[in-house]
Design a protein around this motif. Structure first.
Motif, mmCIF file in Angstrom:
data_model
loop_
_atom_site.group_PDB
_atom_site.id
_atom_site.type_symbol
_atom_site.label_atom_id
_atom_site.label_comp_id
_atom_site.label_asym_id
_atom_site.label_seq_id
_atom_site.Cartn_x
_atom_site.Cartn_y
_atom_site.Cartn_z
ATOM 1 N N LYS A 92 0.800 -1.219 0.000
ATOM 2 C CA LYS A 92 0.000 0.000 0.000
ATOM 3 C C LYS A 92 0.836 1.273 0.000
ATOM 4 N N GLU A 95 0.301 3.548 -3.032
ATOM 5 C CA GLU A 95 -1.003 4.222 -2.949
ATOM 6 C C GLU A 95 -0.949 5.391 -1.963
ATOM 7 N N LEU A 96 -0.254 5.199 -0.838
ATOM 8 C CA LEU A 96 -0.132 6.274 0.147
ATOM 9 C C LEU A 96 0.690 7.440 -0.400
ATOM 10 N N GLU A 98 0.813 8.297 -3.594
ATOM 11 C CA GLU A 98 -0.103 8.974 -4.519
ATOM 12 C C GLU A 98 -1.080 9.863 -3.760
ATOM 13 N N ASP A 99 -1.584 9.378 -2.641
ATOM 14 C CA ASP A 99 -2.506 10.176 -1.831
ATOM 15 C C ASP A 99 -1.813 11.426 -1.292
ATOM 16 N N ALA A 100 -0.549 11.283 -0.880
ATOM 17 C CA ALA A 100 0.191 12.425 -0.345
ATOM 18 C C ALA A 100 0.389 13.495 -1.406
ATOM 19 N N ALA A 102 -1.520 13.891 -4.105
ATOM 20 C CA ALA A 102 -2.844 14.425 -4.454
ATOM 21 C C ALA A 102 -3.367 15.398 -3.406
ATOM 22 N N SER A 103 -2.875 15.290 -2.173
ATOM 23 C CA SER A 103 -3.349 16.171 -1.100
ATOM 24 C C SER A 103 -2.682 17.547 -1.134
ATOM 25 N N ARG A 109 0.685 21.744 -7.323
ATOM 26 C CA ARG A 109 0.826 20.604 -8.230
ATOM 27 C C ARG A 109 0.990 21.051 -9.670
ATOM 28 N N ARG A 178 0.311 1.883 10.918
ATOM 29 C CA ARG A 178 -0.134 2.534 9.685
ATOM 30 C C ARG A 178 -0.264 4.058 9.828
ATOM 31 N N ILE A 182 1.670 6.673 7.375
ATOM 32 C CA ILE A 182 1.008 7.707 6.574
ATOM 33 C C ILE A 182 1.628 9.075 6.845
ATOM 34 N N GLN A 186 3.737 11.373 4.115
ATOM 35 C CA GLN A 186 3.325 12.746 3.813
ATOM 36 C C GLN A 186 4.463 13.729 4.067
#
Length: 205
Positions: A92, A95-96, A98-100, A102-103, A109, A178, A182, A186
């Motif tokens: 994962k 994916e984490l 990518e989330d960071a 995207a945030s 960006r 987890r 995360i 970040q």
């Protein structure tokens, strides 16, 4: 680059603390098991060393081998559970990351059209040397490689994208759960993107 002094997850306080120690421990445990194969506690200890070295599948197989021989071996059971949890989280990390990314604020960006954020297992020896880290004592979470925006002059032409690498195995070794993983991902993403925008180590958390 974002890094920290290597530390051991709380699940095994006496586990090897660095990649170098992991390799030394694996050699010792392996030699002992060749002399006395039924040593179940050695199977568990060797599994912990494999897990700390990022070799989760091998760690799980080693711990399971010992546990199958002795169902009362808490050493093997705990090592197998830890390796299984690490493998689950490992899948994962991308994916984490990518989330960071995207945030991040949208206007930020928009300036990142020429930088690639990638996830890799481990930093190379060259990566560690570049940021002056000791592979026996330190863990590198991420690194920025390229020409920062403020350093690009008017003559700066088309080039390959800059590169931000996030190293998942050091992150998994150093994060106990987890939520911590995360937060660390970040922080690492923000730190390396800060270098892309020209900030130095002293300007970043």
């Amino acid at each position: 680059a974002r890094a920290m002094r290597a530390r051991v997850p709380a699940a095994r306080p006496d586990a090897p603390r660095s990649r170098g120690e992991c390799e030394q421990a694996l050699n010792v445990y392996g030699a002992c098991l060749r002399i006395y194969p039924p040593a179940n506690e050695l199977c568990g200890s060797r599994a912990w060393a494999q897990s700390q070295g990022g070799r989760q599948a091998e760690a799980y197989a080693q711990a399971k081998e010992g546990f199958d021989r002795d169902r009362h071996s808490s050493e093997c059971a705990n090592a197998a559970l830890w390796a299984a949890r690490q493998m689950k989280d490992r899948g994962k990390v991308a994916e984490l990351v990518e989330d960071a990314v995207a945030s991040l604020p949208r206007d930020l960006r928009e300036f990142m059209s020429n930088v690639a954020v990638v996830v890799e297992d481990e930093p190379s020896d060259e990566d560690l040397e570049e940021v002056d880290l000791d592979p026996e004592e330190d863990e590198l979470f991420g690194i920025y490689q390229g020409v920062s925006l403020p350093e690009r002059g008017l003559s700066f032409g088309p080039v390959l994208p800059d590169r931000i690498a996030i190293f998942r195995l050091p992150l998994l070794r150093c994060c106990n759960d987890r939520p911590e993983l995360i937060r660390e991902i970040q922080d690492t993403v923000v730190h390396e993107i800060g270098h892309y925008f020209g900030l130095g180590e002293d300007d970043l958390p």
